[in-house]
Design an enzyme around this catalytic site. Structure first.
Site, PDB file in Angstrom:
ATOM      1  N   LYS A  35     128.362 -19.594  19.989  1.00 35.49           N
ATOM      2  CA  LYS A  35     127.804 -18.717  20.910  1.00 35.49           C
ATOM      3  C   LYS A  35     127.977 -17.194  20.368  1.00 35.49           C
ATOM      4  CE  LYS A  35     127.015 -19.214  24.819  1.00 35.49           C
ATOM      5  NZ  LYS A  35     125.586 -19.143  25.568  1.00 35.49           N
ATOM      6  N   SER A  60     131.963 -16.965  22.789  1.00 39.32           N
ATOM      7  CA  SER A  60     132.422 -17.803  24.018  1.00 39.32           C
ATOM      8  C   SER A  60     133.782 -18.224  23.796  1.00 39.32           C
ATOM      9  CB  SER A  60     131.493 -18.830  24.399  1.00 39.32           C
ATOM     10  OG  SER A  60     132.234 -20.035  24.984  1.00 39.32           O
ATOM     11  N   HIS A  63     103.154 -12.070  33.340  1.00 43.34           N
ATOM     12  CA  HIS A  63     103.832 -13.259  33.924  1.00 43.34           C
ATOM     13  C   HIS A  63     104.666 -13.951  32.833  1.00 43.34           C
ATOM     14  CE1 HIS A  63     100.778 -12.896  36.967  1.00 43.34           C
ATOM     15  NE2 HIS A  63      99.934 -12.330  36.298  1.00 43.34           N
ATOM     16  N   GLU A  66     123.440  -7.419  29.150  1.00 43.94           N
ATOM     17  CA  GLU A  66     123.633  -8.116  30.585  1.00 43.94           C
ATOM     18  C   GLU A  66     124.306  -7.212  31.361  1.00 43.94           C
ATOM     19  OE1 GLU A  66     124.078 -12.900  29.650  1.00 43.94           O
ATOM     20  OE2 GLU A  66     125.305 -11.726  28.609  1.00 43.94           O
TER      21      GLU A  66
END
Ligand code: ARG
Length: 458
Positions: free
Chosen positions: A283, A277, A156, A290
């Site tokens: 960033k 970024s 979880h 991803e």
């Protein structure tokens, strides 16, 4: 360009329809296999006395020249020739003259396209199987490297029980091993010769199809020409194997994305695999991981797309079947690329060993404390309750697990003795798991040894 099938037509194909029906823009990928199967077909025709040895020699020499031209890039497809099969046949006739027109004897594009596709799949699936082996080897080496790294495990997404990090790597090695078995099965279902089935009813020449199969390296020969030309189960098998493998890749990528966030800070990805970024200077984004997660959706979509394509088709060949290729090509390439990308990510990732240990020093050892009481004769339910009260106390008072004292334990149960405190050590807790398949060091060391041997790592 005159179409090879133009005989019964009174007008030429409308330009838009040429565009609409063509497959050459994607099936040119099959060119090598179309030439190879043509060579085997010529030799089979010669054996059946349909071609003379001289004719066969000339055809084979022409096909060999096409193969060379394909390799050096000088054989390029002609868009007006619809598909790869028409292109190779026309190129051959251009190469050796009128005799080239004999190539298509006792063959239909319906059995031809299946044959190309099966040959192509065998090669592509072998590449994926090899790449998966490299990934599994990487995971086994990481397991070996991190045998002493104690880490939290999650259920979880909450701390569950301490493990040795090796156990985590071996979990994914198992997943990729089961993918490998699916790819091997997909390879086996591709490994069938369909050529010699004709358009649907078979061929009216005494072709020795077993000879063709041996020339092309097929293990089996299809037994029914209708099924051979309409069957795309082998495409589904490959697409399914890709989809399941993508799911595993995506789950591991997801773990690594979370683990590399500032909040988790459990691993650092190398700059070479991250991007920045355009607006936020600070960033460093895990785009590769991803994209592995993102591309998995196509693997599912491609499987579904071919499923839907097949369900309502009248038997046997229908032009709809041309639509099997783009999803298949896309899935095979996407899967191969994603396996490579995950392997590179694992190669470059630095696991934050100290923080993993720190995080595992928490209430995740409490199952063991409950079992301690069970071993003293208390029922598991009561033990669960007692230790649950301890957890509430620790949380309310804000103390660390290291500050739990024997007197504190004694207030909850008289059964606690000095040795109970040892169980608060996450490493002890991990190593207490000694059943086959568990995270304890004695089991893990054997598992790693076996895995090294199975993966051919010395
Ligand atoms: N391009 C077609 C395909 O991929 C080749 C077979 C065409 N056969 C035919 N009878 N039109 O399925």
């Amino acid at each position: 360009m005159q179409k090879p099938w133009a005989g019964r037509f009174k007008e030429s194909t409308a330009p838009f329809i040429e565009e609409f029906t063509e497959s050459i823009s994607f099936d040119w990928q099959l060119a090598k296999f179309d030439i190879l199967q043509s060579m085997a077909h010529v030799r089979t025709l010669e054996r059946a006395l349909v071609l003379t040895p001289e004719e066969s020699n000339t055809l084979l020499t022409g096909l060999e020249r096409l193969l060379k031209k394909l390799e050096d890039g000088s054989l390029v497809p002609d868009k007006s020739l619809e598909d790869v099969h028409m292109n190779i046949e026309t190129a051959l006739t251009r190469e050796i003259g009128q005799l080239g027109k004999k190539l298509h004897t006792a063959r239909s594009r319906n059995d031809q396209v299946v044959c190309d596709l099966r040959l192509f799949l065998k090669e592509e699936l072998s590449n994926i199987i090899n790449e998966l082996k490299l990934l599994r080897q990487r995971l086994v080496l990481l397991a070996k490297e991190h045998i002493n790294t104690i880490a939290p495990s999650y259920t979880h997404l909450q701390h569950a029980q301490p493990i040795r990090l090796s156990h985590y790597f071996l979990a994914f090695r198992e997943a990729f091993l089961s993918d490998t078995i699916r790819f091997i099965n997909a390879y086996k279902s591709s490994d069938v010769l369909a050529l010699g089935s004709g358009a649907v009813a078979g061929v009216d020449f005494a072709l020795d199809r077993f000879y063709t199969a041996s020339l092309l390296g097929f293990n089996k020969v299809s037994k029914n020409s209708i099924q051979a030309t309409s069957d795309r189960d082998f495409v589904l098998d490959a697409l399914y194997a890709c989809a399941v493998c993508g799911m595993h890749l995506s789950r591991m990528a997801e773990d690594m994305i979370i683990w590399s966030s500032q909040e988790f800070n459990l691993l650092e990805l190398p700059d070479r695999l991250c991007t920045g970024s355009s607006i936020m200077p600070q960033k460093k984004n895990p785009d590769v991981l991803e994209l592995i997660r993102g591309k998995t959706s196509r693997l599912y979509a491609n499987l579904l797309s071919v499923f839907v394509l097949l369900k309502g088709l009248p038997t046997a060949y229908n032009r709809d079947l041309q639509e099997d290729k783009e999803p298949l090509f896309d899935s095979l390439k996407t899967t191969l690329d994603c396996i490579r990308a995950l392997n590179l990510s694992l190669e470059g990732a630095k696991f934050n060993v100290n923080r993993l240990y720190e995080l595992s020093q928490d209430l995740s050892v409490m199952t063991d404390l409950a079992n301690y009481l069970v071993k003293k004769g208390i029922s598991f339910r009561d033990a669960h309750e007692i230790v649950g009260n301890l957890c509430a106390k620790v949380i309310d008072s804000g103390i660390s697990i290291k500050d739990i004292s024997l007197s504190m334990l004694k207030t909850l149960s008289e059964q606690f003795e000095e040795d109970a405190l040892e169980l608060l050590n996450p490493q002890k807790c991990a190593d207490a798991r000694i059943a086959f398949g568990s995270t304890g060091i004695s089991v893990l060391e054997r598992a790693i040894e076996n895995a090294m041997r199975e993966e051919g790592i010395s």
